[in-house]
Design an enzyme around this catalytic site. Structure first.
Site, PDB file in Angstrom:
ATOM      1  N   TYR A  67      -4.050   8.291  -5.114  1.00 44.99           N
ATOM      2  CA  TYR A  67      -4.640   8.295  -3.750  1.00 44.99           C
ATOM      3  C   TYR A  67      -5.929   8.697  -3.420  1.00 44.99           C
ATOM      4  O   TYR A  67      -6.743   8.240  -2.665  1.00 44.99           O
ATOM      5  CB  TYR A  67      -3.765   9.128  -2.892  1.00 44.99           C
ATOM      6  CG  TYR A  67      -2.583   8.588  -2.350  1.00 44.99           C
ATOM      7  CD1 TYR A  67      -1.440   8.109  -3.086  1.00 44.99           C
ATOM      8  CD2 TYR A  67      -2.471   8.435  -0.987  1.00 44.99           C
ATOM      9  CE1 TYR A  67      -0.267   7.512  -2.334  1.00 44.99           C
ATOM     10  CE2 TYR A  67      -1.383   7.922  -0.317  1.00 44.99           C
ATOM     11  CZ  TYR A  67      -0.273   7.433  -1.185  1.00 44.99           C
ATOM     12  OH  TYR A  67       0.902   6.860  -0.405  1.00 44.99           O
ATOM     13  N   LYS A  72       6.341   9.002 -15.672  1.00 46.97           N
ATOM     14  CA  LYS A  72       6.541   7.783 -16.264  1.00 46.97           C
ATOM     15  C   LYS A  72       5.619   7.718 -17.462  1.00 46.97           C
ATOM     16  O   LYS A  72       4.637   7.158 -17.801  1.00 46.97           O
ATOM     17  CB  LYS A  72       5.759   6.320 -15.554  1.00 46.97           C
ATOM     18  CG  LYS A  72       5.682   5.053 -15.832  1.00 46.97           C
ATOM     19  CD  LYS A  72       7.296   4.681 -15.756  1.00 46.97           C
ATOM     20  CE  LYS A  72       7.279   3.147 -16.480  1.00 46.97           C
ATOM     21  NZ  LYS A  72       8.750   2.659 -16.815  1.00 46.97           N
ATOM     22  N   ASP A  86      11.428   5.098 -12.659  1.00 48.44           N
ATOM     23  CA  ASP A  86      12.329   3.765 -12.468  1.00 48.44           C
ATOM     24  C   ASP A  86      13.851   4.038 -12.488  1.00 48.44           C
ATOM     25  O   ASP A  86      14.221   3.794 -11.512  1.00 48.44           O
ATOM     26  CB  ASP A  86      11.857   2.598 -13.438  1.00 48.44           C
ATOM     27  CG  ASP A  86      11.908   3.008 -14.750  1.00 48.44           C
ATOM     28  OD1 ASP A  86      11.922   4.234 -15.077  1.00 48.44           O
ATOM     29  OD2 ASP A  86      11.667   2.249 -15.690  1.00 48.44           O
ATOM     30  N   ASP A 135       5.550   9.308  -2.625  1.00 49.54           N
ATOM     31  CA  ASP A 135       5.454   8.255  -1.340  1.00 49.54           C
ATOM     32  C   ASP A 135       6.579   7.487  -1.535  1.00 49.54           C
ATOM     33  O   ASP A 135       7.229   7.307  -0.629  1.00 49.54           O
ATOM     34  CB  ASP A 135       3.798   7.636  -1.362  1.00 49.54           C
ATOM     35  CG  ASP A 135       3.928   6.669  -0.036  1.00 49.54           C
ATOM     36  OD1 ASP A 135       4.403   7.053   1.001  1.00 49.54           O
ATOM     37  OD2 ASP A 135       3.624   5.526  -0.253  1.00 49.54           O
ATOM     38  N   ASP A 139      10.364   7.464   0.782  1.00 48.02           N
ATOM     39  CA  ASP A 139      10.928   6.375   1.688  1.00 48.02           C
ATOM     40  C   ASP A 139      12.122   5.841   1.295  1.00 48.02           C
ATOM     41  O   ASP A 139      13.018   5.875   2.195  1.00 48.02           O
ATOM     42  CB  ASP A 139       9.813   5.102   1.826  1.00 48.02           C
ATOM     43  CG  ASP A 139       8.760   5.417   2.776  1.00 48.02           C
ATOM     44  OD1 ASP A 139       8.452   6.469   3.234  1.00 48.02           O
ATOM     45  OD2 ASP A 139       8.366   4.480   3.543  1.00 48.02           O
TER      46      ASP A 139
END
Ligand code: IPM
Ligand code: MG
Length: 344
Positions: free
Chosen positions: A139, A184, A216, A240, A244
């Site tokens: 970001y 990851k 994942d 983020d 959600d």
């Protein structure tokens, strides 16, 4: 001395739900151990309209002096191709206030279970918290867009990983003493550093179990076995996305609050957006804003009992069938707030 609460109503349904949140705050005022004043400031699209910037200087100064900040929602399609977008104000505010720790609790209201896209038995025991790193990573790295090539830089310094991991471990100590760190590391250098730092910090918390999971597979487990999680901690972008995903387990985005902590005043906001399609109609679900007020009372002002009272009143009003349209009912915003205040 009076505490100062800065209220950033923002855009879309923001002003309606902010008003709802502040009414609930007023309703519990006499139970609080402190007095407060609310300072309203322009932010987001409203900041652009009023002052030409999504985070006007006087808004930032007020937030820096505040004891806590309440934010409703920002964003509107009218700024989609504007030179400065409302979202840039939010990112700037997070950076300026040093809000590195974003806390997003995921709980299921019994009265809303049937709204979940998952089978009831899968979500029965769901109760976890996403701890998202909020001021680093991709970001805030360099963003570069050219005609045929684009680049976004993901960078983490060890101290940024360390402090968010500590937040997660401290939180885990107040819960089930389990942290799932998500990365990851089979691909990304930032994730390799993340995992190394997580293992190091874990040594300071021998009473807490640390497990690592690739992002994942974490996304999958969140659907297949969401009750396995307790405290999830992860970098900005993964947080983020996963928060959600987590938010829809409850069947609606409209009931999820969040807190962002840093070095100064903390910020509390619903995790949903400004819902421009229903703005101004008086039908927005005010619950995530009201629960953000409860989170503020608990985490910034130590008023756990009052916060609990608000959370119980929300659950009771759901159980009594007072539901806004997004929850399958037909209550207006005002009716929903009135019912919650009545249950207080
Ligand atoms: C969130 C939002 C923001 C983010 C947007 C509005 C910039 O999606 O708070 O999760 O990506 O952090
Ligand atoms: Mg988001």
């Amino acid at each position: 001395m009076k505490k100062t609460i800065v209220a950033l109503a923002g855009d879309g349904i923001g002003p309606e739900i902010m008003q709802a949140g502040l009414r609930v705050l007023e309703a519990v005022q006499s139970s609080l151990s402190f007095e407060y004043e609310v300072v309203e400031k322009a932010f987001g699209g409203a900041g652009i309209d009023a002052k030409g910037h999504p985070l006007p200087p006087d808004t930032l100064e007020a937030c820096q002096r505040a004891d806590a900040v309440l934010l409703a929602a920002i964003g509107s399609p009218q700024y989609d191709s504007a030179p400065v977008r409302p979202e840039e104000g939010l990112l700037a505010l997070r950076k300026e206030l040093g809000l590195y720790a974003n806390i997003r609790p995921v709980t299921i209201f019994p009265a809303l279970k049937h709204l979940s896209p998952l089978k009831e038995e899968r979500i029965a025991d769901v109760d976890f918290v996403v701890v998202r790193e909020l001021t680093g990573g991709i970001y805030f790295g360099q963003h570069e867009l050219q005609e045929d090539v684009a680049r976004d830089v993901n960078e983490y310094q060890a101290f940024e990983i360390e402090r968010i991991l500590r937040q997660a471990f401290e939180l885990a100590r107040t819960r089930k003493k389990k942290v799932t760190s998500i990365d990851k590391q089979n691909v990304l250098a930032t994730s390799k550093l993340w995992r190394k730092v997580a293992d190091r910090i874990a040594q300071d918390y021998p009473d807490v179990v640390l497990e690592h999971q690739l992002v994942d597979s974490a996304a999958m487990v969140m659907i297949t076995h969401p009750a396995r999680f307790d405290v999830l901690v992860t970098e900005n972008l993964f947080g983020d996305i996963l928060s959600d995903e987590a938010s829809v387990l409850s069947g609606t985005l409209g009931v999820m609050p969040s807190a962002s902590h840093g070095t100064g005043a903390s910020l509390y906001e619903p995790i949903h957006g400004s819902a421009p399609d229903i703005a101004g109609q008086g039908i927005a679900n005010p619950v995530s804003m009201i629960l953000s007020v409860a989170m503020m009372l608990r985490e910034s002002f130590g008023e756990s009992a009052v916060a609990q009272k608000i959370e119980d009143a929300v659950a009771a009003s759901f159980a009594a069938g007072i539901l806004t349209r997004d929850l399958g009912g037909n209550a207006s915003t005002l009716e929903a707030v009135d019912a919650i205040i009545k249950h207080l």
